[in-house]
Motif scaffolding. Structure first.
Motif, PDB file in Angstrom:
ATOM      1  N   ASP A  88     -60.409  15.588  62.443  1.00 58.51           N
ATOM      2  CA  ASP A  88     -60.166  14.637  61.360  1.00 58.51           C
ATOM      3  C   ASP A  88     -58.690  14.624  60.950  1.00 58.51           C
ATOM      4  N   PRO A  89     -58.028  13.460  60.939  1.00 55.74           N
ATOM      5  CA  PRO A  89     -56.598  13.402  60.596  1.00 55.74           C
ATOM      6  C   PRO A  89     -56.306  13.832  59.163  1.00 55.74           C
ATOM      7  N   LYS A  90     -57.236  13.621  58.245  1.00 57.38           N
ATOM      8  CA  LYS A  90     -57.026  14.021  56.857  1.00 57.38           C
ATOM      9  C   LYS A  90     -57.021  15.541  56.728  1.00 57.38           C
ATOM     10  N   ILE A  91     -57.946  16.192  57.423  1.00 57.55           N
ATOM     11  CA  ILE A  91     -57.985  17.654  57.405  1.00 57.55           C
ATOM     12  C   ILE A  91     -56.743  18.214  58.079  1.00 57.55           C
ATOM     13  N   ASN A  92     -56.330  17.609  59.195  1.00 55.72           N
ATOM     14  CA  ASN A  92     -55.132  18.067  59.897  1.00 55.72           C
ATOM     15  C   ASN A  92     -53.895  17.956  59.017  1.00 55.72           C
ATOM     16  N   GLU A  93     -53.838  16.918  58.222  1.00 52.22           N
ATOM     17  CA  GLU A  93     -52.680  16.727  57.348  1.00 52.22           C
ATOM     18  C   GLU A  93     -52.614  17.786  56.258  1.00 52.22           C
ATOM     19  N   LEU A  94     -53.779  18.238  55.811  1.00 51.92           N
ATOM     20  CA  LEU A  94     -53.832  19.235  54.747  1.00 51.92           C
ATOM     21  C   LEU A  94     -53.581  20.653  55.256  1.00 51.92           C
ATOM     22  N   ALA A  95     -53.946  20.914  56.511  1.00 55.53           N
ATOM     23  CA  ALA A  95     -53.880  22.275  57.049  1.00 55.53           C
ATOM     24  C   ALA A  95     -52.446  22.699  57.345  1.00 55.53           C
ATOM     25  N   GLN A  96     -52.075  23.887  56.866  1.00 54.50           N
ATOM     26  CA  GLN A  96     -50.759  24.444  57.173  1.00 54.50           C
ATOM     27  C   GLN A  96     -50.718  25.118  58.539  1.00 54.50           C
ATOM     28  N   LEU A  97     -51.897  25.484  59.057  1.00 48.61           N
ATOM     29  CA  LEU A  97     -51.968  26.133  60.363  1.00 48.61           C
ATOM     30  C   LEU A  97     -53.233  25.649  61.062  1.00 48.61           C
ATOM     31  N   LYS A  98     -53.078  25.223  62.317  1.00 53.01           N
ATOM     32  CA  LYS A  98     -54.216  24.723  63.097  1.00 53.01           C
ATOM     33  C   LYS A  98     -54.307  25.536  64.393  1.00 53.01           C
ATOM     34  N   VAL A  99     -55.491  26.080  64.652  1.00 50.85           N
ATOM     35  CA  VAL A  99     -55.712  26.977  65.794  1.00 50.85           C
ATOM     36  C   VAL A  99     -56.811  26.404  66.680  1.00 50.85           C
ATOM     37  N   PHE A 100     -56.601  26.459  67.986  1.00 50.08           N
ATOM     38  CA  PHE A 100     -57.612  26.005  68.942  1.00 50.08           C
ATOM     39  C   PHE A 100     -57.971  27.157  69.868  1.00 50.08           C
ATOM     40  N   LEU A 101     -59.265  27.493  69.951  1.00 46.64           N
ATOM     41  CA  LEU A 101     -59.739  28.525  70.871  1.00 46.64           C
ATOM     42  C   LEU A 101     -60.119  27.846  72.180  1.00 46.64           C
ATOM     43  N   ASP A 102     -59.423  28.198  73.239  1.00 49.03           N
ATOM     44  CA  ASP A 102     -59.539  27.496  74.513  1.00 49.03           C
ATOM     45  C   ASP A 102     -60.458  28.232  75.476  1.00 49.03           C
ATOM     46  N   SER A 103     -61.128  27.455  76.342  1.00 46.43           N
ATOM     47  CA  SER A 103     -61.998  28.037  77.363  1.00 46.43           C
ATOM     48  C   SER A 103     -62.261  26.993  78.429  1.00 46.43           C
ATOM     49  N   ASP A 104     -62.430  27.421  79.681  1.00 41.56           N
ATOM     50  CA  ASP A 104     -62.720  26.447  80.737  1.00 41.56           C
ATOM     51  C   ASP A 104     -64.212  26.148  80.787  1.00 41.56           C
ATOM     52  N   GLY A 105     -64.560  25.054  81.461  1.00 42.19           N
ATOM     53  CA  GLY A 105     -65.939  24.586  81.489  1.00 42.19           C
ATOM     54  C   GLY A 105     -66.911  25.577  82.086  1.00 42.19           C
ATOM     55  N   ASP A 106     -66.527  26.229  83.163  1.00 40.92           N
ATOM     56  CA  ASP A 106     -67.421  27.211  83.794  1.00 40.92           C
ATOM     57  C   ASP A 106     -67.751  28.345  82.841  1.00 40.92           C
ATOM     58  N   ARG A 107     -66.755  28.814  82.114  1.00 44.12           N
ATOM     59  CA  ARG A 107     -66.959  29.905  81.175  1.00 44.12           C
ATOM     60  C   ARG A 107     -67.897  29.487  80.048  1.00 44.12           C
ATOM     61  N   ARG A 108     -67.732  28.246  79.557  1.00 40.67           N
ATOM     62  CA  ARG A 108     -68.596  27.765  78.483  1.00 40.67           C
ATOM     63  C   ARG A 108     -70.048  27.672  78.940  1.00 40.67           C
ATOM     64  N   LEU A 109     -70.265  27.179  80.154  1.00 40.35           N
ATOM     65  CA  LEU A 109     -71.636  27.065  80.673  1.00 40.35           C
ATOM     66  C   LEU A 109     -72.263  28.436  80.857  1.00 40.35           C
ATOM     67  N   ILE A 110     -71.523  29.370  81.429  1.00 45.61           N
ATOM     68  CA  ILE A 110     -72.050  30.726  81.624  1.00 45.61           C
ATOM     69  C   ILE A 110     -72.393  31.363  80.283  1.00 45.61           C
ATOM     70  N   ASP A 111     -71.491  31.229  79.298  1.00 48.21           N
ATOM     71  CA  ASP A 111     -71.746  31.813  77.983  1.00 48.21           C
ATOM     72  C   ASP A 111     -72.938  31.151  77.308  1.00 48.21           C
ATOM     73  N   LEU A 112     -73.097  29.843  77.507  1.00 48.73           N
ATOM     74  CA  LEU A 112     -74.242  29.128  76.929  1.00 48.73           C
ATOM     75  C   LEU A 112     -75.546  29.658  77.497  1.00 48.73           C
ATOM     76  N   ILE A 113     -75.587  29.871  78.806  1.00 50.92           N
ATOM     77  CA  ILE A 113     -76.796  30.398  79.456  1.00 50.92           C
ATOM     78  C   ILE A 113     -77.090  31.816  78.974  1.00 50.92           C
ATOM     79  N   MET A 154     -55.232  29.754  71.689  1.00 49.67           N
ATOM     80  CA  MET A 154     -55.568  31.099  72.150  1.00 49.67           C
ATOM     81  C   MET A 154     -56.810  31.043  73.023  1.00 49.67           C
ATOM     82  N   PRO A 155     -56.952  31.963  73.975  1.00 53.26           N
ATOM     83  CA  PRO A 155     -58.170  32.010  74.787  1.00 53.26           C
ATOM     84  C   PRO A 155     -59.376  32.361  73.935  1.00 53.26           C
ATOM     85  N   SER A 156     -60.529  31.818  74.294  1.00 49.36           N
ATOM     86  CA  SER A 156     -61.733  32.069  73.504  1.00 49.36           C
ATOM     87  C   SER A 156     -62.198  33.514  73.590  1.00 49.36           C
ATOM     88  N   SER A 157     -61.697  34.237  74.585  1.00 47.69           N
ATOM     89  CA  SER A 157     -62.046  35.649  74.734  1.00 47.69           C
ATOM     90  C   SER A 157     -61.184  36.526  73.842  1.00 47.69           C
TER      91      SER A 157
END
Length: 209
Positions: A88-113, A154-157
């Motif tokens: 959301d652009p409104k939330i992004n505008e308010l946030a002083q720090l924004k963090v994204f936890l990254d992961s590849d698709g294979d890892r997400r599927l394995i973790d989901l299972i 940052m990596p999701s791990s």
């Protein structure tokens, strides 16, 4: 009293909420007279059939908490978390720090299972169908593009070091804004952003966009 807003998003099954709880605990230990609130966007998931889009979530509910002008006697940190925390652009505008936890698709599927304990063929087939038909396209079309809004990637791990990096960044924000915090504890002395010896270690955990 000052208010710091930090948004933490990422893909499916990337331990967003575990990371946020670690950050909350660390902030409460690091600062005196602090209120650390978690605004969980994933808890606003609307009932009914999912569309696997941003329309499944109530952003206004979180925004109302972020823009609440009610006075507070203590310094406040609000941790916005969820897969769409950086959408959301409104939330992004308010946030002083924004963090994204990254992961590849294979890892997400394995973790989901693994998380769902899919041991029989029927359950496994259902999970794969949901992933391919809903979660995977949702990630590519709606969630992954929010990575561009992140200040820290940052990596999701991530472990306690990753959470410490976020806390150290928040400490810097507080210091730079002169938010009236007169007493802090040196919670992570090994994570001094001015120390050249840590440059290599930091690069293993996050990228600066």
């Amino acid at each position: 009293m000052p208010r710091i807003i930090v948004s933490i998003g990422g893909g499916h099954v990337t331990e967003i909420h575990k990371t946020v709880l670690q950050i909350q605990k660390a902030l409460l230990a690091a600062f005196v007279n602090t209120d650390v609130v978690i605004a969980d966007l994933d808890k606003t998931l609307k009932t009914g059939e999912r569309t696997y889009t941003n329309k499944d979530y109530d952003f206004e509910q979180v925004l109302s908490r972020l823009t609440d002008s009610a006075g507070s006697d203590v310094w406040e940190a609000i941790l916005v978390c969820g897969k769409y925390a950086l959408f959301d652009p409104k939330i992004n505008e308010l946030a002083q720090l924004k963090v994204f936890l990254d992961s590849d698709g294979d890892r997400r599927l394995i973790d989901l299972i693994q998380r769902n304990g899919a041991k029989d063929p029927g359950t496994l087939a259902e999970l794969i169908q949901e992933y391919m038909g809903g979660l995977r396209p949702e990630m590519h079309k709606y969630i992954e593009p929010t990575r561009a809004h992140a200040d820290l990637i940052m990596p999701s791990s991530t472990d306690s070091v990753g959470s410490a990096i976020v806390v150290d960044s928040i400490v810097k924000i507080v210091q730079d804004s002169k938010g009236g915090i007169s007493h802090t504890t040196k919670l992570f002395p090994h994570l001094d952003f001015q120390a050249e010896s840590l440059d290599i270690e930091k690069e293993k955990y996050y990228d600066l966009s």
